[in-house]
Every structure is written in structure tokens, then in C-alpha cells.
Design an enzyme around this catalytic site. Structure first.
Site: not given
Ligand code: PHB
Ligand code: APR
Length: 413
Positions: A86, A215, A307, A311, A399
Site C-alpha cells: 500500500h 482510518y 494498535p 506498530k 507510519y
Molecule cells: C489490521 O489490518 O489488522 C490493522 C491495520 C491497521 C492498524 C491496526 C490493524 O492500525
């Protein structure tokens, strides 16, 4: 070097190794493989079964440096075939999605979506191919003599007591493991923040409706759109921390997901059968130092991040790279300086990841009791972020992952 020698002494089977590793999660398995590549022997002891470890659903975002590390270690085959690279992500608020071009802002870096359980499966396969010992279903695991030249891991396996006498022990046994709690009181300083919410996560059989993560900051709380494959969508929802998954029917989950995530332009996740669902609490946690005597903590046993910044696994990978470098120097040259620096080098990265994860979490989530001012301020934070190249660059470089503290070369790759 004594490798895998066994002898019977009383009732216990005695093993001798260079590095005893407790835990076969990403940290323990990566460390075992890095040591193997440097000709250093290890024994891995895991208290869960192989299938449980592989099937456990966890996060799935790999930083650029973690991807590079897995490739450099020769364990990037599955990642190359099934990983989804990505180059951007979306931040959504007030019903509008804003794309942050990670690659453009970081000189071509990206993240790769590849389930942590797939990483673990690949690493178990690689470990098995080395024929070095990996015990699943170990019972009554304990560690001792941490201050002595030969610390020991004790466990039961198949009805037999085992003792692994080691030069070093790596505590890679996660947040609830035995290693950290075996360190005497007063040695560790604990830093902790528990958040007043958790994440309800689902895996759904539905084609991802976006190629990139979204997000979402919504008045009803945070939501996250992610994926695992071209046919599997992964979604999360902010919920109260003590929420029971049994109180959420599949219909209720979808209604809330769609309520929070549907954008003004009509974008929304595709709906499909829910394959798995669970609720996870959220905390920030660090212990310092990440070492006591000949016990070195790595990964979740030493630190937990919420999460939101994705990280956790990446920090575990960074820790064990630093540890592998130090052990290589010790065995090759008798050098101890890098072992002594291990904790200091790791915690600097850990704290930067803590700060980033805390910022992502507190900006995107609704806190219980927050008022209209708090909400408007969080929206302004996101408005600034998505309107400023400088702010987006800051997010992007964190990120995709800050540069690793040590070179792959110094860890024998
Ligand atoms: C996930 O795909 O499980 C995932 C992606 C981004 C995050 C946390 C979990 O910040
Ligand atoms: N004895 C042996 N093994 C243990 C014990 C014990 N007493 N306690 C726990 N374990 C095992 C767990 O079953 C697990 O397989 O240690 C392993 C720890 O793995 P993780 O929890 O995955 O932690 P880590 O390897 O540090 O990886 C960090 O994993 O937990 C996620 O979100 C976290 O992404 C992060 C990453």
C-alpha cells in the site's frame, strides 16, 4: 559450541544451547532465524500448540523496514506472493476521505498488509527447515538463574521435565508471559496507560471496497477499514473496554460499521459473512530496562502499543534485529558493548512508536466524557494533518517506519 546435546540426569532431560528463546510469536521466531543465519544455536519454547499460534488472528501491517528485513532473511516468499503493498492510506472525518500518499512523502516507501499469522506461519516453516528445536505445547514454563553465567529455562513436554541451560535467555513471550514477571521486584520501571475503550475486530468474507486502509474519526467513535486478501475485509470499531462480543450480533456490528464508515461520496465497506469477531482492550506499556542479567526482553513482553499506529509486530522485529547484532558480536568477537546497549537502543525507538501510537489513538478516538470542544479540536487536528504536506510527511515517515537503529549488515544479513 554444544548444539542440541541431550543427556538424562535424574528425571529431567537436560539440553544445552546458546540462546534459549521463550515464546514462538514474531519476536521469538524472528530472533531464532536471525541467530540461525549467524550460526548461533537456539531452543524455542512455546506454551501454545502450533495450530493455535498460526491461527491466532492479529494485526497485519508491516513497515517498509520489516518487509526489507524479512526479505533479507530469506523468509519473504509468502509475503512477496500474498502481501498487499500500500503506497497510501485514507483518513476520514466529517464524512470525507483524505488520501495520504505515503510513497510520495517518504521517497518511495510503503507498508505491506500481510497477516501476522501468515508471518508466523512462514517463520515456523523456516524454523522447521533448520531442524533446530522448537517445542510447542510446553507446560509449566519458568526461567531461572538469570544473574548466573548459565540461566535456565524449565518446562514440561510430553510428560517429561526439561531444563535448557543457556548462555542467554530471550524473553519473547508476550505481555502475559513468564519472563518479565521473573525479574526481581524493583529492577524494572513500568510506564503504562490504559485507554477507556477497546477495538471490536471482525474478519469478513467481503471484497475490500478500497485498495487502501481507511482510518475514520466519527462522532460515535473510531472505525478502521483494512483487509487481508482480495476476498477478505478486516474491520475494527471502537467500543467500551469491557464490551462482551456476545452482546454484538452480526447485524448490529454491520449497522455500526456502516454508520461510522459510510462517506458522503457513498464509499462504504462491502458487507459479507463474518468469519471471526473479538474485542481487544487497548493499552500503552513500556518496561525499562529491557534486560536483567542474562535475560533480554523483546517484543510485547517489554512493550505494548495501542494498535492504531500498527506498530506492535514492527517493534518486535526492530528489537530482535538489535539483539541479534549484539549476540553475533558476542559470539564472534567476545564483544559485550552491544549487549550492554541493547535496552537503550531499543527503548528510544519504542518511545517514538509509543508517542506516535498514542497520538493516532487520542486523535482518532472519542474519549468517554469528551465535550464538544474536545471533538472540534480533534477534527481541527485532522484538518491540519490532511491539509499540510509537512504534517502528512511526519505521519507518513512514522507510519512506514522510522529507519532501523542498526544495519542489516551488522546483524549478519
Ligand atoms: C489490521 O489490518 O489488522 C490493522 C491495520 C491497521 C492498524 C491496526 C490493524 O492500525
Ligand atoms: N511460555 C512459553 N511461551 C509463552 C508463554 C510462556 N509462559 N507465555 C506466552 N507465550 C507465547 C505466546 O503463546 C506467544 O506465542 O509467547 C508468544 C508471544 O508472542 P506475541 O504475543 O505475538 O508477542 P511478540 O512475539 O512479542 O510479537 C509482538 O505480536 O502480540 C502481537 O500485537 C503484538 O504485533 C505484536 C506482536
Amino acid at each position: 559450541m554444544i548444539v542440541g546435546v541431550q543427556r538424562q540426569m535424574g528425571e529431567a532431560t537436560n539440553l544445552r544451547t546458546q540462546v534459549g528463546i521463550v515464546g514462538a510469536g514474531p519476536a521469538g521466531l524472528l530472533l531464532g532465524q536471525l541467530l540461525h543465519l549467524n550460526g548461533i544455536d537456539s531452543v524455542i519454547v512455546e506454551n501454545r500448540g502450533r495450530d493455535y499460534v498460526i491461527d491466532r488472528v492479529r494485526a497485519g501491517v508491516l513497515e517498509q523496514g520489516t518487509v526489507d528485513l524479512l526479505n533479507a532473511m530469506g523468509v519473504g516468499g509468502g509475503l512477496g506472493r500474498a502481501g498487499l503493498r500500500h503506497e497510501g492510506l485514507h483518513v476520514s472525518f466529517e464524512g470525507r476521505r483524505h488520501r495520504i500518499n505515503l510513497a510520495d512523502l517518504t521517497g518511495g516507501k510503503a507498508i505491506t498488509v500481510y497477516g501476522q499469522n501468515e508471518v508466523v506461519r512462514d517463520l515456523i516453516d523456516a524454523r522447521t527447515a533448520t531442524t533446530r528445536p522448537l517445542y510447542f505445547d510446553a507446560e509449566c514454563v519458568s526461567v531461572g538463574a538469570l544473574d548466573s553465567p548459565t540461566p535456565v529455562i524449565r518446562f514440561q513436554h510430553g510428560g517429561t521435565d526439561h531444563e535448557v541451560h543457556c548462555d542467554f535467555i530471550a524473553g519473547c513471550d508476550g505481555f502475559h508471559g513468564v519472563c518479565r514477571s521473573s525479574i526481581p521486584d524493583g529492577v524494572l520501571t513500568v510506564y503504562e496507560r490504559v485507554y477507556p475503550f477497546g477495538w471490536l475486530g471482525i474478519l469478513a468474507e467481503a471484497t475490500p471496497s478500497s485498495d487502501e486502509l481507511v482510518y475514520t474519526c466519527h462522532e460515535r467513535g473510531f472505525a478502521l477499514f483494512s483487509m487481508r486478501s482480495p476476498t477478505i475485509t478486516r474491520l475494527y470499531l471502537q467500543v467500551p473496554p469491557d464490551e462482551s462480543i456476545d452482546d454484538w450480533s452480526d447485524e448490529a456490528i454491520w449497522a455500526e460499521m456502516l454508520e461510522r464508515m459510510t462517506a458522503r461520496d457513498g464509499w462504504r465497506p462491502n458487507v459479507g459473512p463474518i468469519l471471526q469477531k473479538s474485542v481487544t482492550p487497548m493499552r500503552s506499556f513500556v518496561v525499562e530496562p529491557m534486560r536483567h542479567g542474562r535475560l533480554f526482553l523483546a517484543g510485547d513482553s517489554a512493550h505494548i502499543v495501542p494498535p492504531t499506529g500498527a506498530k506492535g509486530l514492527n517493534l518486535a522485529a526492530a528489537d530482535v534485529l538489535v539483539l541479534a547484532r549484539a549476540m553475533k558480536a558476542h559470539y564472534e568477537r567476545g564483544a559485550t558493548a552491544w549487549l550492554d546497549e541493547y535496552s537503550d537502543v531499543c527503548v528510544r525507538r519504542v518511545w517514538k512508536a509509543q508517542r506516535f501510537s498514542w497520538w493516532m489513538t487520542s486523535t482518532l478516538h472519542r474519549f468517554p466524557g469528551e465535550n464538544a470542544f474536545d471533538h472540534r479540536r480533534r477534527i481541527a487536528d485532522l484538518d491540519y494533518l490532511t491539509g499540510s504536506r509537512a504534517a502528512m510527511t511526519s505521519l507518513a515517515e512514522q507510519y512506514v517506519g522510522l529507519p532501523m537503529e542498526v544495519s542489516f549488515d551488522s546483524a549478519g544479513l
